[in-house]
Design a protein around this motif. Structure first.
Motif, short mmCIF file in Angstrom:
data_model
loop_
_atom_site.label_atom_id
_atom_site.label_comp_id
_atom_site.label_asym_id
_atom_site.label_seq_id
_atom_site.Cartn_x
_atom_site.Cartn_y
_atom_site.Cartn_z
N ILE A 177 16.19 66.95 -58.03
CA ILE A 177 16.00 66.57 -56.63
C ILE A 177 16.69 65.25 -56.33
N ALA A 178 16.56 64.28 -57.25
CA ALA A 178 17.23 62.99 -57.06
C ALA A 178 18.74 63.17 -57.01
N GLY A 179 19.27 64.09 -57.81
CA GLY A 179 20.70 64.35 -57.77
C GLY A 179 21.14 64.85 -56.41
N GLU A 180 20.32 65.70 -55.79
CA GLU A 180 20.65 66.19 -54.44
C GLU A 180 20.60 65.05 -53.42
N LYS A 181 19.57 64.19 -53.53
CA LYS A 181 19.48 63.04 -52.62
C LYS A 181 20.68 62.11 -52.81
N ALA A 182 21.08 61.92 -54.07
CA ALA A 182 22.19 61.02 -54.37
C ALA A 182 23.52 61.56 -53.85
N GLY A 183 23.53 62.80 -53.39
CA GLY A 183 24.75 63.36 -52.82
C GLY A 183 25.23 62.67 -51.57
N ILE A 184 24.38 61.82 -50.96
CA ILE A 184 24.85 61.07 -49.77
C ILE A 184 25.70 59.86 -50.16
N ILE A 185 25.70 59.50 -51.45
CA ILE A 185 26.46 58.33 -51.90
C ILE A 185 27.94 58.67 -51.89
N LYS A 186 28.73 57.80 -51.25
CA LYS A 186 30.17 58.02 -51.11
C LYS A 186 30.93 56.79 -51.62
N PRO A 187 32.16 56.99 -52.06
CA PRO A 187 32.95 55.86 -52.60
C PRO A 187 33.01 54.70 -51.62
N GLY A 188 32.79 53.51 -52.15
CA GLY A 188 32.92 52.30 -51.35
C GLY A 188 31.68 51.87 -50.63
N SER A 189 30.63 52.69 -50.64
CA SER A 189 29.41 52.35 -49.91
C SER A 189 28.37 51.76 -50.86
N PRO A 190 27.77 50.64 -50.49
CA PRO A 190 26.67 50.11 -51.30
C PRO A 190 25.44 51.01 -51.16
N VAL A 191 24.55 50.92 -52.13
CA VAL A 191 23.37 51.79 -52.18
C VAL A 191 22.13 50.96 -52.43
N VAL A 192 21.05 51.29 -51.73
CA VAL A 192 19.73 50.72 -52.00
C VAL A 192 18.81 51.86 -52.38
N LEU A 193 18.10 51.69 -53.49
CA LEU A 193 17.19 52.71 -54.01
C LEU A 193 15.80 52.14 -54.15
N ALA A 194 14.79 52.90 -53.73
CA ALA A 194 13.41 52.49 -53.94
C ALA A 194 13.10 52.49 -55.44
N GLY A 195 12.60 51.38 -55.95
CA GLY A 195 12.26 51.29 -57.36
C GLY A 195 10.93 51.97 -57.65
N GLY A 196 10.68 52.20 -58.94
CA GLY A 196 9.43 52.82 -59.34
C GLY A 196 9.51 54.31 -59.59
N PHE A 197 10.73 54.86 -59.53
CA PHE A 197 10.94 56.28 -59.76
C PHE A 197 12.01 56.44 -60.84
#
Length: 424
Positions: A177-197
């Motif tokens: 499921i996380a892999g599917e969510k991570a599909g929004i990540i695109k080259p050059g864009s910074p990412v913020v992820l909720a910790g604890g998972f």
């Protein structure tokens, strides 16, 4: 089209159900002249918390003076709630104009766009027409194949808490499921992820490393929640900021606020002019109805959109923090394809009794079945109702002026509960 005709155009594709994939939305964007290319985005995915984080970020950006669009789903009462600019939902004339434009494109397609694809396209057309400086764009389901993922690399990608939901589409494990969510990540864009998972974090880190995207993970150990027993608001501290005010209730909203704060700091580091006061005021003024929301007193009435096991566990944490000595009269309706037994396991320890009602959905679990499950699994009193208003009437009478009622189980039902108390 009239508003009724526009709604009919959106919903006429409902029979198609969910058809993950980007081909139809990409074709729509091409026929519409690529409105998505004229907008900057913050793209938000996650199982729980993505709507709250989106609302907080939109409030912060609005306070900073940006013309800010917000796209969320589902709605509580009206489709128009899903499209907002500077806190105001789309007007009927603009709703119809966007529908006319998208319909003219959709009729040229042999592969019929789904309900969500049509509405996503309408939102993008509207935001482009209104010349938004930035749009906070929440995914519908998943991320990789979600129709919102047709946008170019966003100013920021945000992934909130990841849990087991929509497993028939996204996979049966947290890494999948996380892999599917991570599909929004695109080259050059910074990412913020909720910790604890941790299982989710591994998938996101791998994608960020592959695409060269800087990653910020929130640190729950640096989060300090205060005034936990006050139902009028809460205060918190996170990282270098202290004495922040948050208008949204629920212990889980502090976790969401940490995500929004890290996101604001990443945007500032990338050149977005967001004053410190805008961050503080935006957090304090953020509105997101139907999430541990107080609707009435005497008896105390709460509504929460918890509709999966992770959401139910978060609601349980909030009840433990805010009402530690109180037994709750629950009003509950769930969808049959949800893991409602796991949800009940989290909340039954707080229950005085249950009143059940079926949400307005073909996927709804019958109220009688849910009540029977509660009685058999926990030995608690549970009475089915024919509709949500009847369930609320019975629950209010049973709780009495000194009691507490909490409605949960479905976001759509949360909208009906709010309407019962005049919140529209």
């Amino acid at each position: 089209m009239t508003p009724t005709e526009t709604l009919a155009f959106i919903q006429e594709a409902g029979w198609l159900g969910s058809r993950p994939g980007l081909e139809r939305t990409r074709r729509l964007m091409e026929l519409l002249g690529h409105p998505e290319e004229r907008i900057s985005f913050i793209h938000v995915a996650g199982t729980n918390g993505k709507g709250s984080v989106s609302a907080m970020l939109a409030s912060i950006l609005g306070q900073a003076g940006f013309r800010t669009g917000l796209f969320t789903s589902p709605h509580l009462l009206r489709y128009q709630e899903r499209i907002r600019i500077d806190g105001q939902e789309i007007s009927s004339p603009d709703f119809c104009a966007a529908g006319d434009t998208v319909k003219a494109a959709a009729v040229q397609m042999t592969d019929i766009p789904t309900e969500f694809e049509r509405f996503t396209a309408m939102a993008l057309v509207h935001f482009a027409r209104k010349q938004c400086n930035i749009v906070v764009l929440e995914t519908g389901m998943g991320g990789r194949l979600d129709s919102t993922n047709v946008i170019p690399p966003p100013a920021l990608a945000v992934i909130t808490g990841v849990g087991l939901d929509h497993t028939e589409y996204l996979g049966s494990t947290l890494p999948a499921i996380a892999g599917e969510k991570a599909g929004i990540i695109k080259p050059g864009s910074p990412v913020v992820l909720a910790g604890g998972f941790p299982e989710a974090e591994e998938s996101v880190r791998e994608r960020c490393a592959a695409l060269g995207c800087p990653l910020t993970v929130t640190d729950p150990s640096l989060l300090a929640r205060r005034d936990g027993d006050i139902l009028s608001g809460q205060r918190l501290g996170y990282r270098h900021r202290q004495d922040l005010r948050l208008g949204l209730l629920g212990t889980y909203q502090c976790q969401n606020a940490a995500v929004a704060l890290d996101a604001a700091d990443v945007l500032r580091s990338r050149g977005w002019a967001i004053p410190e006061e805008a961050i503080r005021t935006g957090l304090a003024n953020a509105l997101w109805p139907g999430r541990f929301e107080v609707l009435a007193q005497n008896p105390l009435v709460l509504v929460d959109g918890a509709h999966n096991p992770q959401g139910a566990a978060a609601l349980a944490d909030s009840l433990r923090a805010y009402l530690p000595e109180k037994k709750i009269t629950f009003v509950t309706g769930v969808l049959a394809d949800k893991d409602y037994c796991a949800m009940l396991d989290s909340l039954a320890p707080f229950a005085r009794e249950f009143f059940t009602a079926a949400p307005d959905s073909p996927r709804a679990l019958p109220a009688k079945t849910l009540a029977e499950t509660v009685r058999a699994r926990f030995g608690l009193p549970a009475r089915p109702a024919s509709h949500i208003r009847e369930a609320l009437n019975m629950a209010l009478e049973a709780a009495g002026p000194s009691g507490a009622v909490c409605a949960w189980g479905s976001l759509y039902q949360a909208g009906q509960v709010r309407a019962y108390f005049g919140r529209t």
